[in-house]
Design a protein around this motif. Structure first.
Motif, short mmCIF file in Angstrom:
data_model
loop_
_atom_site.label_atom_id
_atom_site.label_comp_id
_atom_site.label_asym_id
_atom_site.label_seq_id
_atom_site.Cartn_x
_atom_site.Cartn_y
_atom_site.Cartn_z
N PRO A 85 0.81 -1.36 -0.14
CA PRO A 85 0.10 -0.07 0.03
C PRO A 85 0.85 1.29 0.19
CG PRO A 85 0.08 -0.96 2.08
CD PRO A 85 0.54 -1.99 1.26
N VAL A 86 0.25 2.38 0.08
CA VAL A 86 0.80 3.66 0.16
C VAL A 86 1.31 3.84 1.59
CG1 VAL A 86 0.38 6.15 0.54
CG2 VAL A 86 -0.79 4.91 -1.28
N GLY A 87 2.48 4.30 1.43
CA GLY A 87 3.12 4.79 2.85
C GLY A 87 4.46 5.14 2.82
N GLU A 88 5.26 5.72 4.03
CA GLU A 88 6.44 6.14 4.08
C GLU A 88 7.42 4.82 3.73
OE1 GLU A 88 5.32 9.69 3.65
OE2 GLU A 88 7.42 9.28 3.92
N ARG A 89 8.58 5.18 3.02
CA ARG A 89 9.30 4.09 2.54
C ARG A 89 9.98 3.18 3.59
NH1 ARG A 89 13.04 1.51 -0.82
NH2 ARG A 89 15.18 1.38 -0.10
N ALA A 90 10.45 4.08 4.75
CA ALA A 90 11.00 3.62 5.99
C ALA A 90 9.95 2.69 6.58
CB ALA A 90 11.52 4.77 6.78
N ASP A 91 8.77 3.16 6.98
CA ASP A 91 7.66 2.28 7.49
C ASP A 91 7.46 0.97 6.95
OD1 ASP A 91 5.78 5.42 8.24
OD2 ASP A 91 7.63 4.71 9.12
N LEU A 92 7.10 1.07 5.39
CA LEU A 92 7.04 0.07 4.89
C LEU A 92 8.04 -1.21 5.07
CD1 LEU A 92 5.07 1.52 1.77
CD2 LEU A 92 4.12 0.15 3.46
N LEU A 93 9.28 -0.46 4.99
CA LEU A 93 10.41 -1.54 5.12
C LEU A 93 10.43 -2.35 6.36
CD1 LEU A 93 13.48 0.41 2.97
CD2 LEU A 93 12.03 -1.53 2.37
N ALA A 94 10.06 -1.24 7.35
CA ALA A 94 10.06 -2.11 8.82
C ALA A 94 8.92 -2.87 8.93
CB ALA A 94 10.01 -0.85 9.75
N ARG A 95 7.82 -2.62 8.14
CA ARG A 95 6.67 -3.50 8.19
C ARG A 95 6.78 -4.91 7.68
NH1 ARG A 95 0.92 -1.46 5.53
NH2 ARG A 95 -0.23 -3.41 5.05
#
Ligand code: TPP
Ligand code: DXP
Ligand code: MG
Length: 604
Positions: free
Chosen positions: A562-572
């Motif tokens: 989905p949409v999201g900040e790159r760092a947040d999505l990588l951590a997710r």
């Protein structure tokens, strides 16, 4: 109703239809003010949306969505559509995780149809939708809004060829603002300019079997109303050629020569006041490093030619194009043509560089495989926006290129970990003349350079290789930063880990496989879908070599991210140091070592 409230009372096309015509300019002004106020803060496609305020209002007044299907090509110009279909109250959450996306979204609204932000698809949807309505006996119109830039894509002409042969009620609204990012290129752009100027001696669209209504001033409500009524009454397919101004009503956009504020970045967050004077030096954007190095190489090698699919500046080709205007080819939004044109250039003895966003290369896979790969041609693909991009969401993450391209016989794929390696690997790729090469890097700034500890063949060890080390971490590209941090944390827990950056992630270097054989556990990290990527390749190679090594691939899921900040999505998705450490400890634990013992061992 007082003017200031107007926008708040339009939450559906029904509300729009009952407004008196004289109220529309005020409504348009309020929407424009809203767009400028919000999108300059959130970031997004300000210029394109400012250009379609009146057009979108007029379309929703004349047609009956969602019964009539309104399809937005690329969808980056659909913010006004979202405001008019009840989502103005969520505009502040534009392009954020859990907010509204920057493109149409079926989950958000029944008024939305095409979520894919790849250009030139709307007319094919329109052909399919209108065939389906006809086959199922439903009298529903299809309205496709397509930009002049999107009309330079081949798919659009495949669809026009089909629709034009029918008598189905497809209304093509050509939103002609004369630009993609740059002014739109090619013979079509010239023809549209002649139509706009009234100097055309023929009409390409009419010869394709379409009715033609134009040229219409896309900011004049009366002209739009008259043209769209005529289109609605037309039997069979018809093109309404509307002329708009990208960035209309906002002088900083109207005067932006680069791209009329096609995309604006989010306003910077207020800098947190800290006394920390040791903040990381700001590094450069990957795109900037690439563009400068390519221009430098262009001075050294006359055989280097660059190609872009209407994204000269976004892919960093500005400097190269300024220095070598005759060696920069802009084909329009025509990635398939760009790749096979590059094959032709390579066949003529040149070394083409195709600079393209990772996600858009998917459209030209057959051309890479059969027009470049089959002939083992020296074409270098430089894939910007590889991996998780962020605000553009699922159809923009560049997370399939490694899986897709690994299937091309003879191709070589590199993933630089930082700007130093980007420059180095670009030169290595351009020195490779016996087949296609690929460089991939993500959106944004390159991380601080990570020095090599030892180079073994083409592989960089980023930590000392201790004979006792049981764990090998193999990161792809800038995930090397994550790998080195994880190794540091593991060392603090008494677990020695070696970090090996392959640099060339395909094919796998023999030296890398030797390192794999030397370790009990290998963790691969990749900013790519896990299926068919680096981890899968390394697992298969270890298995085929009969190695006892446990390979644990970590990467993006085979899902639409989905949409999201790159760092947040990588951590997710586990692509951060904490998850890598946990994975290593859990692995030791699963091999019969109790979790407590592993932790106590780790704490020794
Ligand atoms: C296949 C593909 N290639 C490139 C892009 C990047 N891109 C997004 S919008 C755009 C320009 C579109 O121009 P136009 O259709 O004229 O719309 P405008 O922005 O002028 O309203 C480009 C090149 C894309 N979305 N899809
Ligand atoms: C709609 C589209 O495809 C482009 O405009 C894209 O949104 C640009 O992405 P960047 O902002 O990462 O350059
Ligand atoms: Mg345009």
């Amino acid at each position: 109703m007082s003017a200031p409230e107007l926008l708040h009372h339009v939450t559906s096309p029904g509300d729009l239809k009952v407004l008196p015509g004289e109220a529309l300019p005020e409504l348009a002004a309020q929407i424009r003010r809203r767009l400028i106020d919000v999108v300059t803060r959130t970031g997004g496609h300000l210029g394109p949306n400012l250009g379609v305020v009146e057009l979108t209002i007029a379309i929703h007044r004349e047609f009956d969505a969602p019964r009539d299907a309104i399809v937005w090509d690329t969808g980056h110009q659909s913010y006004v559509h979202k405001i008019l279909t009840g989502r103005d109250d969520r505009l502040e959450q534009l392009r954020t995780a859990g907010g509204i996306t920057g493109y149409p979204s079926r989950a958000e609204s029944s008024f939305d149809i095409v979520e894919n932000s790849h250009a030139s698809t709307a007319l094919s949807y329109a052909d399919g939708l209108s065939r389906g309505f006809e086959m199922t006996g439903r009298k529903r119109r299809v309205v496709a809004v397509v930009g002049d830039g999107s009309l330079t894509g081949g798919m659009a002409w495949e669809a026009l060829n089909n629709i034009g042969a029918s008598d189905r009620p497809v209304i093509v609204v050509l939103n002609d603002n004369g630009r993609s990012y740059d002014p739109t290129v090619g013979a079509l752009a010239r023809h549209l300019a002649e139509l706009r100027a009234g100097t055309a001696t023929s009409n390409l669209l009419e010869s394709l079997g379409f009715g033609y209504i134009g040229v219409v001033d896309g900011h004049d409500f009366r002209a739009l109303d008259k043209a769209l009524k005529a289109a609605r009454a037309h039997t069979g397919p018809v093109v309404v050629h509307v002329v708009t101004r990208k960035g209309c009503g906002y002088p900083p956009a109207e005067q932006d020569e680069a791209d009329r504020m096609h995309t604006v970045s989010p306003a910077p967050a207020p800098a947190a006041v800290t006394d920390d004077t040791t903040c990381e030096p700001r590094t450069e954007a990957w795109t900037t490093v690439f563009g400068r190095e390519l221009a430098a190489i262009g001075e050294e090698r006359a055989d280097i030619v660059a190609l872009t699919a209407a994204m000269r500046l976004p892919t960093g080709l500005g400097a190269f194009g300024e220095r070598f205007p005759h060696r920069l080819v802009d084909v329009g939004i025509a990635e398939q043509h760009a790749v096979t044109c590059a094959a032709g250039l390579a066949t003529s003895g040149l070394h083409p560089v195709v600079a393209i966003y990772s996600t858009f290369l998917g459209r030209a896979f057959d051309q890479v495989l059969m027009d470049v790969g089959l002939h083992r041609l020296p074409v270098t693909f430089v894939l910007d926006r590889s991996g998780v991009t962020g605000p553009d969401g699922p159809s923009h993450h560049g997370m399939w290129d490694v899986s897709m391209l690994r299937g091309v016989p003879g191709i070589r794929i590199a993933a630089p970990r930082d700007s130093v390696r980007l420059r180095e690997l670009l030169r290595e790729a351009l020195a490779h003349e016996s087949g296609p090469t690929v460089l991939r890097y993500p959106k944004g700034r390159a991380p601080a350079p990570i020095c090599v500890h030892t180079r073994i063949g083409t592989v960089d060890l980023l930590t000392p290789h201790q004979s006792c080390s049981q764990v090998l971490v193999v990161p792809s590209g800038p995930l090397a930063t994550v790998a080195v941090e994880a190794a540091r944390r593991l060392a603090g827990m008494g677990v020695s880990a070696t970090v090996a950056d392959p640099r060339w992630i395909h094919p796998l270097a023999p030296e890398l496989m030797t390192l794999v054989a030397d370790h009990q556990v290998v963790i691969t990290l990749e900013d790519n879908a896990i299926g068919g990527g680096l981890g899968a390749a390394l697992s298969m190679a270890a298995h085929r070599a009969g190695l006892a090594t446990r390979v644990i691939p970590m990467g993006l899921p085979v899902e639409f991210v989905p949409v999201g900040e790159r760092a947040d999505l990588l951590a997710r998705y586990g692509l951060d140091a904490e998850h890598v450490v946990d994975t290593v400890l859990a692995t030791r634990w699963r091999r019969g070592t109790s979790r407590a013992a592993a932790v106590s061992l780790a704490s020794t």
